[in-house]
Scaffold this active site. Structure first.
Site, PDB file in Angstrom:
ATOM      1  CE  LYS A  33       1.546   1.825  -4.562  1.00 41.05           C
ATOM      2  NZ  LYS A  33       1.579   2.101  -3.133  1.00 41.05           N
TER       3      LYS A  33
ATOM      4  CG  ASP B 112       2.643   5.109  -0.995  1.00 36.89           C
ATOM      5  OD1 ASP B 112       1.477   5.541  -1.000  1.00 36.89           O
ATOM      6  OD2 ASP B 112       3.034   4.198  -1.752  1.00 36.89           O
TER       7      ASP B 112
END
Ligand code: ATR
Length: 288
Positions: A71, A108
């Protein structure tokens, strides 16, 4: 499944990637909406990530999700990175633009807030207690700040990491040592576990919740097991709870919309939850 030579392509890059629920989730939605497309698992070693990402436009991919451990590196590989992803320092969704460059974003935080809203509606979230100061915590904390939460008590085993997060995101965050967790719960409206404690294969997590108001919402981003010890303890004393499956499902909606042109609605969210729950139960049955 409709899959022709014109199929739209997306996937998830991770290392390992076999644990990812995203192929199941996205392909379920593709099927539900009758979209000519496919979403595939892409096992990419960290050293190969830049090349693998650079190949996406050449392979005709619309984009990918990136998961552990990519990420942060993915953010560096994108030509453009959205504001929220920059704040968090991590990208989980990449879209190939019409002129072939990579645009990174992070869904997220959206996933977390939507899962809260879906489970408990719009309720008071401040003061919030967040356990953990890793990557998952950064997205949760930044999303709570976006939602207007003005006090975030960030409790972490390694206090330095909580302090680093305050330096990164601002003074809304109060770093608190792990041995002061009990005091931190006093008067809180929300408690979120972002640590790996309670996850299958990790240490169990027995937390004394006696100082937490019974009205406080208790959320866990762990979803294997779905009903963690923390959520079970919260339920027993009557606190409203939010499990980790909602965040997983809601974060996926933004990528799906970007690549396949439809934002999954609440019916699709609930149907996906039933499918993933069935998978989890089957796996638990097989492991028992
Ligand atoms: P992620 O990106 O999934 O958040 P991470 O960056 O490895 O993963 O962060 C894991 C979090 O769980 C950290 O906050 C970690 O605490 P430390 O910063 O002290 O390492 C927390 N954690 C993991 N195991 C823990 C344990 N046994 N007790 C308390 N906290 C724990």
């Amino acid at each position: 499944m409709t899959l022709t030579g014109k199929a739209r392509l997306a996937g998830v890059m991770g290392w390992p990637v076999s644990h990812s629920r995203s192929p199941r989730l996205h392909n379920f939605w593709l099927d539900r909406y009758g979209i000519d497309g496919a979403y595939v698992p892409l096992a990419v070693q960290p050293d190969y990530l830049p090349k693998a990402l650079a190949a996406l436009p050449k392979l005709g991919f619309r984009g990918v999700n990136v998961t552990i451990p990519h990420k942060e590196a993915a953010a560096a590989a994108c030509k453009e990175v959205g504001l929220f992803a920059r704040r968090v320092g991590a990208v989980n969704t990449i879209t190939v633009s019409s002129d072939g460059h990579l645009v990174g974003s992070n869904s997220d935080g959206f996933g977390f807030l939507e899962s809260l809203r879906e489970a408990v509606g719009s309720c008071a979230l401040s003061p919030a207690v967040v356990l953990g100061a890793g990557g998952a915590s950064r997205a949760v904390v930044a999303s709570l700040m976006e939602a207007g939460v003005h006090e975030i008590r960030l409790v972490n085993r390694t206090l330095d990491r909580a302090q680093a997060l305050r330096d990164r995101l601002g003074k809304t965050i109060q770093p608190i040592a792990w041995d002061r967790l009990h005091e931190a719960l006093d008067g809180a409206a929300l408690l979120v576990n972002t640590t790996s404690l309670g996850m299958a294969g990790q240490p169990r997590f027995y937390l004394d919740l006696s100082s937490l108001p019974k009205t406080a919402v208790v959320a866990d981003i762990v979803y294997v097991p779905l009903r963690t010890d923390l959520l079970a303890a919260a339920e027993r004393r009557g606190n409203p709870t939010v499990d980790g499956l909602g965040m997983l499902i809601h974060q996926a909606r933004l990528g799906f919309e970007a690549w396949f042109g439809v934002r999954p609605d609440m019916g699709a969210v609930q149907a996906a939850r039933a499918v993933l729950l069935e998978d989890l139960m089957r796996e638990q049955g097989a492991a028992a």
